[in-house]
Each structure stands twice: as structure tokens, then as C-alpha cells.
Design a protein around this motif. Structure first.
Motif, PDB file in Angstrom:
ATOM      1  N   THR A   1       0.828  -1.211   0.000  1.00  0.00           N
ATOM      2  CA  THR A   1       0.000   0.000   0.000  1.00  0.00           C
ATOM      3  C   THR A   1       0.865   1.264   0.000  1.00  0.00           C
ATOM      4  N   LEU A   2       2.053   1.186   0.604  1.00  0.00           N
ATOM      5  CA  LEU A   2       2.953   2.343   0.602  1.00  0.00           C
ATOM      6  C   LEU A   2       3.554   2.588  -0.780  1.00  0.00           C
ATOM      7  N   LEU A   3       3.792   1.504  -1.521  1.00  0.00           N
ATOM      8  CA  LEU A   3       4.514   1.619  -2.783  1.00  0.00           C
ATOM      9  C   LEU A   3       3.627   1.786  -4.010  1.00  0.00           C
ATOM     10  N   LYS A   4       2.374   1.353  -3.931  1.00  0.00           N
ATOM     11  CA  LYS A   4       1.551   1.325  -5.142  1.00  0.00           C
ATOM     12  C   LYS A   4       1.241   2.716  -5.685  1.00  0.00           C
ATOM     13  N   GLU A   5       1.389   3.768  -4.846  1.00  0.00           N
ATOM     14  CA  GLU A   5       1.188   5.132  -5.343  1.00  0.00           C
ATOM     15  C   GLU A   5       2.401   5.645  -6.109  1.00  0.00           C
ATOM     16  N   LYS A   6       3.538   4.959  -5.960  1.00  0.00           N
ATOM     17  CA  LYS A   6       4.784   5.432  -6.561  1.00  0.00           C
ATOM     18  C   LYS A   6       5.156   4.684  -7.834  1.00  0.00           C
ATOM     19  N   MET A   7       4.483   3.539  -8.098  1.00  0.00           N
ATOM     20  CA  MET A   7       4.858   2.694  -9.231  1.00  0.00           C
ATOM     21  C   MET A   7       3.682   1.808  -9.604  1.00  0.00           C
ATOM     22  N   SER A   8       3.872   0.958 -10.578  1.00  0.00           N
ATOM     23  CA  SER A   8       2.807   0.036 -10.960  1.00  0.00           C
ATOM     24  C   SER A   8       2.540  -0.955  -9.833  1.00  0.00           C
ATOM     25  N   GLU A   9       1.324  -1.464  -9.798  1.00  0.00           N
ATOM     26  CA  GLU A   9       0.968  -2.411  -8.745  1.00  0.00           C
ATOM     27  C   GLU A   9       1.807  -3.680  -8.840  1.00  0.00           C
ATOM     28  N   GLU A  10       2.135  -4.110 -10.042  1.00  0.00           N
ATOM     29  CA  GLU A  10       2.957  -5.306 -10.213  1.00  0.00           C
ATOM     30  C   GLU A  10       4.340  -5.113  -9.612  1.00  0.00           C
ATOM     31  N   LYS A  11       4.952  -3.952  -9.887  1.00  0.00           N
ATOM     32  CA  LYS A  11       6.279  -3.655  -9.339  1.00  0.00           C
ATOM     33  C   LYS A  11       6.209  -3.488  -7.827  1.00  0.00           C
ATOM     34  N   ALA A  12       5.171  -2.826  -7.332  1.00  0.00           N
ATOM     35  CA  ALA A  12       5.012  -2.632  -5.894  1.00  0.00           C
ATOM     36  C   ALA A  12       4.888  -3.968  -5.182  1.00  0.00           C
ATOM     37  N   ARG A  13       4.124  -4.887  -5.744  1.00  0.00           N
ATOM     38  CA  ARG A  13       3.964  -6.212  -5.142  1.00  0.00           C
ATOM     39  C   ARG A  13       5.279  -6.983  -5.143  1.00  0.00           C
ATOM     40  N   GLU A  14       6.049  -6.829  -6.208  1.00  0.00           N
ATOM     41  CA  GLU A  14       7.342  -7.515  -6.326  1.00  0.00           C
ATOM     42  C   GLU A  14       8.310  -7.044  -5.236  1.00  0.00           C
ATOM     43  N   ILE A  15       8.375  -5.719  -5.044  1.00  0.00           N
ATOM     44  CA  ILE A  15       9.282  -5.173  -4.032  1.00  0.00           C
ATOM     45  C   ILE A  15       8.810  -5.527  -2.630  1.00  0.00           C
ATOM     46  N   ALA A  16       7.502  -5.449  -2.400  1.00  0.00           N
ATOM     47  CA  ALA A  16       6.954  -5.796  -1.088  1.00  0.00           C
ATOM     48  C   ALA A  16       7.285  -7.233  -0.727  1.00  0.00           C
ATOM     49  N   LYS A  17       7.199  -8.110  -1.691  1.00  0.00           N
ATOM     50  CA  LYS A  17       7.521  -9.520  -1.448  1.00  0.00           C
ATOM     51  C   LYS A  17       9.007  -9.691  -1.152  1.00  0.00           C
ATOM     52  N   ALA A  18       9.854  -8.992  -1.906  1.00  0.00           N
ATOM     53  CA  ALA A  18      11.300  -9.103  -1.697  1.00  0.00           C
ATOM     54  C   ALA A  18      11.699  -8.648  -0.297  1.00  0.00           C
ATOM     55  N   LEU A  19      11.038  -7.612   0.194  1.00  0.00           N
ATOM     56  CA  LEU A  19      11.399  -7.046   1.494  1.00  0.00           C
ATOM     57  C   LEU A  19      10.867  -7.852   2.668  1.00  0.00           C
ATOM     58  N   THR A  20       9.872  -8.681   2.447  1.00  0.00           N
ATOM     59  CA  THR A  20       9.210  -9.357   3.573  1.00  0.00           C
ATOM     60  C   THR A  20       9.297 -10.874   3.550  1.00  0.00           C
ATOM     61  N   GLU A  21       9.739 -11.482   2.465  1.00  0.00           N
ATOM     62  CA  GLU A  21       9.666 -12.942   2.342  1.00  0.00           C
ATOM     63  C   GLU A  21      10.835 -13.676   2.988  1.00  0.00           C
ATOM     64  N   GLY A  22      11.792 -12.957   3.606  1.00  0.00           N
ATOM     65  CA  GLY A  22      12.937 -13.621   4.207  1.00  0.00           C
ATOM     66  C   GLY A  22      14.004 -13.996   3.206  1.00  0.00           C
ATOM     67  N   ARG A  23      14.056 -13.280   2.092  1.00  0.00           N
ATOM     68  CA  ARG A  23      15.067 -13.545   1.058  1.00  0.00           C
ATOM     69  C   ARG A  23      16.472 -13.306   1.602  1.00  0.00           C
ATOM     70  N   TRP A  24      16.592 -12.329   2.496  1.00  0.00           N
ATOM     71  CA  TRP A  24      17.873 -11.998   3.109  1.00  0.00           C
ATOM     72  C   TRP A  24      17.753 -12.085   4.627  1.00  0.00           C
ATOM     73  N   THR A  25      18.886 -12.024   5.311  1.00  0.00           N
ATOM     74  CA  THR A  25      18.846 -11.903   6.761  1.00  0.00           C
ATOM     75  C   THR A  25      18.308 -10.524   7.131  1.00  0.00           C
ATOM     76  N   HIS A  26      17.859 -10.374   8.363  1.00  0.00           N
ATOM     77  CA  HIS A  26      17.184  -9.145   8.760  1.00  0.00           C
ATOM     78  C   HIS A  26      18.126  -7.934   8.768  1.00  0.00           C
ATOM     79  N   ASP A  27      19.424  -8.174   8.860  1.00  0.00           N
ATOM     80  CA  ASP A  27      20.389  -7.058   8.864  1.00  0.00           C
ATOM     81  C   ASP A  27      21.053  -6.862   7.508  1.00  0.00           C
ATOM     82  N   TYR A  28      20.467  -7.430   6.448  1.00  0.00           N
ATOM     83  CA  TYR A  28      21.024  -7.276   5.106  1.00  0.00           C
ATOM     84  C   TYR A  28      20.973  -5.813   4.673  1.00  0.00           C
ATOM     85  N   PRO A  29      22.104  -5.237   4.201  1.00  0.00           N
ATOM     86  CA  PRO A  29      22.106  -3.825   3.800  1.00  0.00           C
ATOM     87  C   PRO A  29      21.589  -3.619   2.379  1.00  0.00           C
TER      88      PRO A  29
END
Length: 277
Positions: free
Chosen positions: A195-223
């Protein structure tokens, strides 16, 4: 004056000296914040979480995003006219998701431009707040981080993976309950980032980034660097001005007995080298 009186006089002076120094630091911070506000025509809000020694005993106090922070920032936003930009200077390891989401929601709703400045890092909940801004201004070496929820000392995604990989009959009831909470937490944070990102980009891109940030792809302290944020199409720039760095110096860490980093605190350049030669 007796030796006893002298002892108590010195003790009182030493007890009050840190308070006086803290008062001086606060006055210098307010003066510099006001200078930035006049320069940019904005309301400046700072959320800087560093260890600070506030007592004469020198005990460090660790800071993180909490409900008190959200209350104070929401009050500052209410006191800001709708047509006045907000500049939030952010330096934090993260904290409570509830408090971070409240701050992000209030910033997103502010009608005028909201800029978040990140001089060093804004991890976890700090990243969530930064994503609500119209522009993120970072030092070229500053970083954000993943926003995957943590349940106690464990990442929510790791709890889900553990339950998924084991026979459910061999998993304790407590772990199954944690997994249920973890599933909800991951879905809630992912949807909020979306919801924070969909105003700044397409919904598809916003969903992609939201998933990357929350799915545990990296450790929590990943820079997550400026370059990675730019590749995602987020509104990021590296035009951090000197007053931000000066302000950060007014939030010192407690001194260590033996400093691990030491340097001559002067900017080096051709003119400085000629003067010293």
C-alpha cells in the motif's frame, strides 16, 4: 572548607556536569534544526536512535522505535500546516512494527512533500517509514534493510520454514501457534508495504518489491544500498547536505575506554595540504 565538604562539592559538580552537557547539546540541536527549517522552508523532525549516556554513572541506554516515538511524531505532523513540507531525519535500527506503521501512515497522508534523510542507516521499521516518503535522501554509503517481521528472537519466515519442513505430528503446539502468528505477520507487513509503494509505481512492481522485502530472502540485517533502491525505481537521491552530518555529530555515542576508530577530524583537500606542508 573541610575535606568532607570538599568531597561532597566535587561529587555534586560531577553529578550535575553530564546534565549540563546534555542541556548544551539539546540547545545546539534545536539551533541547527531551526537553521535547516529556514533553509528548506519545512518542518524538521528527527528520530535518531543511538546509545546515549544520560546519567553520571555513564550507563548507555539503547534506543529503538517505540510507541512514544510514534506519539511524538504524530503530534509534530498535526502541528504542521498541510502546505508545509516535512523533513524527517532518520537513524534507527528499527523497532515496533505498530509504531513504525503509525508513523509511515501519518507521513503518507501529509499533503505536502515528505522527505526522509538517512545519513547512515534506517533498518527494519526505519525502512518501513522511509518507504512512505515522497523522496529518500541518503548518504551514498547509507543503507536500508528488509522489513520481514520478527517474533521474539526468531524471523517469522524461519518459523514458517521450520514447520513446513517437519512432520506436523513432531512439531510442538507452541511452535504451531507461533507459525500461525508468523503467517499472519508476514502477510500483514507485505500488504502494508504494497500500500505504501503502489502510489509510486505500478501495482505489479510494488507487489514484487513488497515480497522481496518481507519474504525472508535476506537476513534481517542485510544492507540495501542506494543503487539497489534506485534499480527498484524508488525515489532515492544521494544529495545529503552538510547540516545533516553536523546534526548527527550532536548525538554522540557514549565514549569507550579505548576507542576502536581514530582519525584527525578535519576535511582534507588541496588547500589544507598546502597549509600543513
Amino acid at each position: 572548607m573541610s575535606g568532607f565538604d570538599l568531597f561532597w562539592t566535587i561529587f555534586i559538580i560531577l553529578s550535575l556536569l553530564p546534565l549540563w552537557k546534555q542541556h548544551q547539546l539539546r540547545a545546539m540541536r534545536v539551533k541547527l534544526i531551526r537553521k535547516i527549517e529556514k533553509k528548506r522552508g519545512s518542518r524538521v523532525i528527527t528520530m535518531i536512535h543511538r546509545q546515549e549516556s544520560l546519567s553520571f554513572l555513564g550507563l548507555p541506554i539503547s534506543r529503538y522505535i517505540n510507541v512514544e516515538d510514534s506519539e511524538q511524531i504524530l503530534r509534530a505532523i498535526r502541528l504542521t500546516p498541510d502546505d508545509m513540507p516535512i523533513d524527517l531525519i532518520l537513524h534507527t535500527p528499527g523497532g515496533l512494527v505498530l509504531a513504525a506503521e503509525q508513523i509511515a501512515h501519518a507521513l503518507q497522508k501529509h499533503p505536502a512533500k515528505v522527505t526522509v534523510f538517512v545519513p547512515h542507516y534506517a533498518m527494519s521499521g526505519g525502512t518501513l517509514i522511509a518507504l512512505a516518503a515522497d523522496e529518500i535522501v541518503m548518504d551514498e554509503n547509507a543503507v536500508l534493510g528488509p522489513v520481514d517481521p520478527q517474533l521474539g528472537q526468531y524471523p517469522a519466515v524461519s518459523i514458517l520454514n521450520t514447520v513446513r519442513e517437519k512432520d506436523v505430528n513432531r512439531v510442538e503446539d507452541r511452535t504451531l501457534i507461533l507459525a500461525d502468528v508468523a503467517r499472519k505477520a508476514v502477510a500483514q507487513v507485505e500488504n502494508y508495504v504494497f500500500t505504501l509503494l503502489k502510489e509510486k509505481m505500478s501495482e505489479e512492481k510494488a507487489r514484487e518489491i513488497a515480497k522481496a522485502l518481507t519474504e525472508g530472502r535476506w537476513t534481517h540485517d542485510y544492507p540495501i544500498t542506494c543503487e539497489q533502491l534506485e534499480s527498484w525505481g524508488l525515489p532515492v537521491s544521494k544529495k545529503l547536505f552538510k547540516e545533516i552530518y553536523l546534526l548527527m555529530e550532536l548525538y554522540p555515542q557514549p565514549p569507550q575506554r579505548r576507542p576502536s576508530v581514530q582519525y584527525i577530524p578535519l576535511p582534507y583537500g588541496e588547500e589544507n595540504e598546502r597549509r600543513n606542508s
